[in-house]
Write a protein that holds these residues in place. Structure first.
Motif, PDB file in Angstrom:
ATOM      1  N   PHE A  61       0.994  -1.277  -0.019  1.00  0.00           N
ATOM      2  CA  PHE A  61       0.247   0.036   0.041  1.00  0.00           C
ATOM      3  C   PHE A  61       1.183   1.037  -0.028  1.00  0.00           C
ATOM      4  CE2 PHE A  61      -2.491   3.586   1.809  1.00  0.00           C
ATOM      5  CZ  PHE A  61      -3.594   3.357   1.151  1.00  0.00           C
ATOM      6  N   ALA A  62       0.760   2.093  -0.906  1.00  0.00           N
ATOM      7  CA  ALA A  62       1.490   3.262  -1.052  1.00  0.00           C
ATOM      8  C   ALA A  62       0.793   4.570  -0.714  1.00  0.00           C
ATOM      9  CB  ALA A  62       1.993   3.489  -2.599  1.00  0.00           C
ATOM     10  N   TYR A  63       1.486   5.354   0.262  1.00  0.00           N
ATOM     11  CA  TYR A  63       0.909   6.654   0.633  1.00  0.00           C
ATOM     12  C   TYR A  63       1.529   7.790  -0.364  1.00  0.00           C
ATOM     13  CZ  TYR A  63       0.493   4.099   4.910  1.00  0.00           C
ATOM     14  OH  TYR A  63       0.210   3.196   5.841  1.00  0.00           O
ATOM     15  N   PRO A  64       0.594   8.729  -0.490  1.00  0.00           N
ATOM     16  CA  PRO A  64       0.817   9.851  -1.401  1.00  0.00           C
ATOM     17  C   PRO A  64       2.011  10.656  -0.707  1.00  0.00           C
ATOM     18  CG  PRO A  64      -1.346  10.103  -0.442  1.00  0.00           C
ATOM     19  CD  PRO A  64      -0.966   8.800   0.238  1.00  0.00           C
ATOM     20  N   LYS A  65       2.693  11.177  -1.719  1.00  0.00           N
ATOM     21  CA  LYS A  65       3.784  12.001  -1.055  1.00  0.00           C
ATOM     22  C   LYS A  65       3.172  13.439  -0.648  1.00  0.00           C
ATOM     23  CE  LYS A  65       8.532  13.217  -1.307  1.00  0.00           C
ATOM     24  NZ  LYS A  65       9.581  12.433  -0.586  1.00  0.00           N
ATOM     25  N   SER A  66       3.610  13.822   0.665  1.00  0.00           N
ATOM     26  CA  SER A  66       2.817  14.903   1.237  1.00  0.00           C
ATOM     27  C   SER A  66       3.875  15.768   2.160  1.00  0.00           C
ATOM     28  CB  SER A  66       1.632  14.528   2.107  1.00  0.00           C
ATOM     29  OG  SER A  66       1.912  13.612   3.280  1.00  0.00           O
ATOM     30  N   GLU A  67       3.352  16.727   2.885  1.00  0.00           N
ATOM     31  CA  GLU A  67       4.020  17.364   3.784  1.00  0.00           C
ATOM     32  C   GLU A  67       4.833  16.843   4.847  1.00  0.00           C
ATOM     33  OE1 GLU A  67       3.118  20.789   7.067  1.00  0.00           O
ATOM     34  OE2 GLU A  67       1.760  20.540   5.661  1.00  0.00           O
ATOM     35  N   PHE A  68       4.312  15.663   5.194  1.00  0.00           N
ATOM     36  CA  PHE A  68       4.944  14.712   6.352  1.00  0.00           C
ATOM     37  C   PHE A  68       4.609  13.175   5.558  1.00  0.00           C
ATOM     38  CE2 PHE A  68       4.532  11.786   9.831  1.00  0.00           C
ATOM     39  CZ  PHE A  68       5.682  11.866  10.552  1.00  0.00           C
ATOM     40  N   ASN A  69       5.946  12.546   5.649  1.00  0.00           N
ATOM     41  CA  ASN A  69       5.837  11.162   5.147  1.00  0.00           C
ATOM     42  C   ASN A  69       6.333  10.183   6.115  1.00  0.00           C
ATOM     43  OD1 ASN A  69       5.386  11.999   2.035  1.00  0.00           O
ATOM     44  ND2 ASN A  69       7.077  13.125   2.555  1.00  0.00           N
ATOM     45  N   GLY A  70       6.632  10.382   7.286  1.00  0.00           N
ATOM     46  CA  GLY A  70       6.785   9.189   8.063  1.00  0.00           C
ATOM     47  C   GLY A  70       5.796   8.508   8.604  1.00  0.00           C
ATOM     48  N   VAL A  71       5.755   7.250   8.544  1.00  0.00           N
ATOM     49  CA  VAL A  71       5.027   6.419   8.990  1.00  0.00           C
ATOM     50  C   VAL A  71       4.861   5.994  10.540  1.00  0.00           C
ATOM     51  CG1 VAL A  71       3.933   5.289   6.730  1.00  0.00           C
ATOM     52  CG2 VAL A  71       5.932   4.363   7.861  1.00  0.00           C
ATOM     53  N   ARG A  72       3.865   6.302  11.262  1.00  0.00           N
ATOM     54  CA  ARG A  72       4.018   5.741  12.707  1.00  0.00           C
ATOM     55  C   ARG A  72       3.078   4.943  13.365  1.00  0.00           C
ATOM     56  NH1 ARG A  72       7.114  10.442  15.145  1.00  0.00           N
ATOM     57  NH2 ARG A  72       6.445   9.183  17.237  1.00  0.00           N
ATOM     58  N   SER A  73       1.915   4.344  12.442  1.00  0.00           N
ATOM     59  CA  SER A  73       0.976   3.469  12.909  1.00  0.00           C
ATOM     60  C   SER A  73       1.439   2.196  12.652  1.00  0.00           C
ATOM     61  CB  SER A  73      -0.281   4.077  12.107  1.00  0.00           C
ATOM     62  OG  SER A  73      -1.450   3.313  12.436  1.00  0.00           O
ATOM     63  N   GLN A  74       1.825   1.198  13.376  1.00  0.00           N
ATOM     64  CA  GLN A  74       2.063   0.185  13.479  1.00  0.00           C
ATOM     65  C   GLN A  74       0.342  -0.634  13.266  1.00  0.00           C
ATOM     66  OE1 GLN A  74       4.465  -2.559  16.134  1.00  0.00           O
ATOM     67  NE2 GLN A  74       2.351  -3.274  16.406  1.00  0.00           N
ATOM     68  N   PRO A  75       0.301  -1.532  12.222  1.00  0.00           N
ATOM     69  CA  PRO A  75      -0.946  -2.114  12.109  1.00  0.00           C
ATOM     70  C   PRO A  75      -1.308  -2.873  13.073  1.00  0.00           C
ATOM     71  CG  PRO A  75       0.723  -2.577  10.113  1.00  0.00           C
ATOM     72  CD  PRO A  75       1.479  -1.925  11.340  1.00  0.00           C
ATOM     73  N   ALA A  76      -2.907  -3.122  13.100  1.00  0.00           N
ATOM     74  CA  ALA A  76      -3.553  -4.202  14.004  1.00  0.00           C
ATOM     75  C   ALA A  76      -4.249  -5.125  12.990  1.00  0.00           C
ATOM     76  CB  ALA A  76      -4.339  -3.730  14.878  1.00  0.00           C
ATOM     77  N   VAL A  77      -3.976  -6.517  13.139  1.00  0.00           N
ATOM     78  CA  VAL A  77      -4.657  -7.293  12.364  1.00  0.00           C
ATOM     79  C   VAL A  77      -5.476  -8.163  13.167  1.00  0.00           C
ATOM     80  CG1 VAL A  77      -4.292  -9.379  10.834  1.00  0.00           C
ATOM     81  CG2 VAL A  77      -2.664  -7.577  10.932  1.00  0.00           C
ATOM     82  N   VAL A  78      -6.952  -8.327  12.931  1.00  0.00           N
ATOM     83  CA  VAL A  78      -7.844  -9.186  13.499  1.00  0.00           C
ATOM     84  C   VAL A  78      -8.628  -9.801  12.317  1.00  0.00           C
ATOM     85  CG1 VAL A  78      -9.897  -9.243  14.908  1.00  0.00           C
ATOM     86  CG2 VAL A  78      -7.871  -7.421  15.397  1.00  0.00           C
ATOM     87  N   GLY A  79      -8.772 -11.413  12.388  1.00  0.00           N
ATOM     88  CA  GLY A  79      -9.601 -12.025  11.520  1.00  0.00           C
ATOM     89  C   GLY A  79      -9.022 -11.496  10.008  1.00  0.00           C
ATOM     90  N   ASP A  80      -9.539 -11.322   9.129  1.00  0.00           N
ATOM     91  CA  ASP A  80      -9.242 -11.046   7.936  1.00  0.00           C
ATOM     92  C   ASP A  80      -9.017  -9.798   7.393  1.00  0.00           C
ATOM     93  OD1 ASP A  80     -11.640 -10.106   7.681  1.00  0.00           O
ATOM     94  OD2 ASP A  80     -12.384 -11.207   6.395  1.00  0.00           O
ATOM     95  N   THR A  81      -9.009  -8.951   8.506  1.00  0.00           N
ATOM     96  CA  THR A  81      -8.608  -7.363   8.326  1.00  0.00           C
ATOM     97  C   THR A  81      -7.541  -6.671   8.950  1.00  0.00           C
ATOM     98  OG1 THR A  81     -11.141  -7.253   8.259  1.00  0.00           O
ATOM     99  CG2 THR A  81      -9.743  -5.183   8.469  1.00  0.00           C
ATOM    100  N   ILE A  82      -6.777  -6.129   8.174  1.00  0.00           N
ATOM    101  CA  ILE A  82      -5.727  -4.995   8.629  1.00  0.00           C
ATOM    102  C   ILE A  82      -6.166  -3.691   8.913  1.00  0.00           C
ATOM    103  CG2 ILE A  82      -4.767  -4.810   6.452  1.00  0.00           C
ATOM    104  CD1 ILE A  82      -1.943  -4.687   7.691  1.00  0.00           C
TER     105      ILE A  82
END
Length: 515
Positions: A61-82
């Motif tokens: 999954f690719a994020y658009p380039k923006s003012e801030f680009n640092g990813v800080r949200s570790q995913p959670a996975v429950v059942g068939d969904t992230i």
């Protein structure tokens, strides 16, 4: 040193919705993985040391380039969904196997650029997370609709890097602030760190524990700006809970100005009331702000003359574990020390210096968190000449093996030629039976054999990938609380792209691997 003391505005796009799946043993439903903060998925049986080397990228999954680009949200996975947030003011629910869209939520605007700044927790049919404007959200797990939203702190630079944890109908989360990084013209500082408990159904505040007394005006700085003391002791880390005793454990940061309070401490609080059971303060004095690194630091950094401008936070999440029938709690510090205490009393059991202590910035030590698999503690160090992954005996602190970040990490792959590349691990460690998972500042994501520390597999995230959302992204520095690996049901998920940024025309990425 041991001390014992007793509105709902949103833009929502619902793309698809599937019934919420009951938590399976292999779910990774929150940043800590479990109440003990193990960051270990004992139920993972598809991936092991014998086949980890065969992992392939399944989707991105690719994020658009923006003012801030640092990813800080570790995913959670429950059942068939992230579930995960990005630097693009969006929070996403996607199919964990394919990346297919389910729903997405747009964070409301704020006074400054807004993004999801912690990892979500999925519990009781809701998804909980915070943002960099110190707002806490509860979304419907099935549809993504906003159930409630609260403002945790209204300070000028308050933020949330602490990922929430849920227990007995309450949600627990800490609040910190970047007020100490504001220009010296700012009247520094009035922020007070705190850890809160909220009702998971209504968002009502049940209790709050402040880590420093109310700041008072004590004069001015050399430039005439008002000066307040004491302040700081933010709660950057995520809490853990001993369900048997009903005790919450969480670490605190340094003072911004003045002295006093529960700075650089591990707190043990009553999870029901917030009352203090014990605190252990691991640094005698620590007063640091960003001005300590400026040319005219002496007038704006009170700790410079006496050497207490350290920035030796306990920013890491604790680990709860049992050794010979005794409940222990361990936690890493930015000084490079891993501390282990008796969970009932706060008395020190053992300490181990793993990183080279470098003051005024605190980047040499243990940053966000470690993992415990029932046999060994897995602890990583940041800029520690070099950053190293350790396996440590939980009962004695003996180092069982250590694997430094590889020497060629910054000379091979996409990191080659990037001036900000370093041999460093500024992110939390994860584990599954037989395997330890860890990314590095060189942009490489690696799997290690748990018994020996041997590298089993490496993937260079610093390359262009086409996302399932139609954008092209590129990973970069792997650091911060949001780039810890999540392993669930034979898949491995990790975010890549953090400060310092590698040169790239594209935004950061979430990567999903499988056999």
């Amino acid at each position: 040193m041991l001390k014992t003391t007793a509105l709902l505005t949103t833009a929502l796009v619902v793309l698809t919705a599937s019934p919420a799946t009951a938590h399976a043993n292999g779910d990774w439903a929150g940043w800590q993985k479990d109440l003990n903060g193990s960051r270990h998925n004992a139920a993972e049986w598809r991936l092991h040391a014998g086949n980890a080397g065969k992992l392939k990228l399944k989707w991105a999954f690719a994020y658009p380039k923006s003012e801030f680009n640092g990813v800080r949200s570790q995913p959670a996975v429950v059942g068939d969904t992230i579930y995960f947030g990005g630097p693009d003011r969006k929070f996403y629910a996607r199919d964990a196997r394919t990346g297919r869209a389910k729903w997405e939520f747009t964070l409301p605007t704020a006074a400054h650029y807004t993004y999801n700044s912690d990892g979500p927790t999925v519990a009781e049919g809701k998804v909980f997370f915070g943002d960099n404007s110190s707002r806490l959200y509860a979304l419907d797990q099935r549809t993504g609709r906003l159930r409630w939203q609260v403002q945790m702190d209204d300070g000028i630079a308050s933020t949330t890097t602490s990922s929430p944890i849920v227990h007995n109908g309450l949600l627990y989360v800490g609040t910190s602030s970047a007020e100490n990084t504001l220009p010296i013209t700012h009247a520094c500082c009035t922020f007070r760190g705190h850890v809160d408990a909220y009702d998971i159904d209504t968002g009502a505040l049940v209790w709050r524990h402040y880590t420093v007394p109310e700041p008072v005006e004590v004069g001015t700085w050399p430039n005439g700006a008002k000066r307040f003391e004491p302040s700081g002791a933010g709660v950057w880390s995520s809490p853990v809970i001993d369900r048997r005793t009903g005790t919450l454990y969480v670490g605190t940061g340094q003072n911004y100005t003045g002295k006093g309070g529960e700075f650089d401490s591990l707190l043990a609080l009553d999870a029901r009331t917030g009352a203090v059971k014990w605190t252990n303060q691991v640094t005698d004095a620590d007063t640091w702000r960003d001005a300590c690194n400026t040319p005219d630091a002496e007038g704006y950094c009170p700790g410079l003359k006496d050497g207490t401008n350290l920035d030796y936070d306990i920013g890491a999440t604790p680990n709860l574990f049992v050794v010979n029938g005794r409940q222990l709690v361990g936690v890493g510090q930015k000084s490079g020390v891993y501390h282990v205490f008796d969970a009932s009393t706060g008395q020190v059991v053992w300490r181990r210096q793993l990183g080279v202590p470098l003051p005024s910035g605190g980047v040499s030590g243990i940053q966000w968190g470690s993992s415990y698999d029932g046999k060994r503690l897995y602890i990583a160090t940041y800029y520690a000449e070099p950053g190293t992954l350790f396996a440590v005996d939980p009962g004695t602190g003996e180092v069982l093996w250590e694997t430094p970040a590889p020497e060629d990490g910054c000379t091979t792959g996409g990191a080659a030629g990037q001036p900000s590349c370093a041999r460093a691990h500024g992110l939390p460690v994860s584990s599954t039976p037989g395997v330890v998972w860890l990314g590095a500042a060189d942009g490489k994501f690696r799997a290690y054999e748990a018994k020996t520390g041997r590298i089993l597999w490496s993937y260079d995230t610093v390359q262009d990938v086409r996302g399932v959302n139609g954008l092209t992204g590129r990973g970069g520095t792997m650091s911060g609380p949001g780039t810890g690996a999540v392993v669930s049901d034979g898949m491995v998920y990790v975010q890549s792209g953090y400060y310092p940024e590698f040169t790239s025309p594209n935004g950061s990425v979430l990567l999903a691997f499988g056999l």
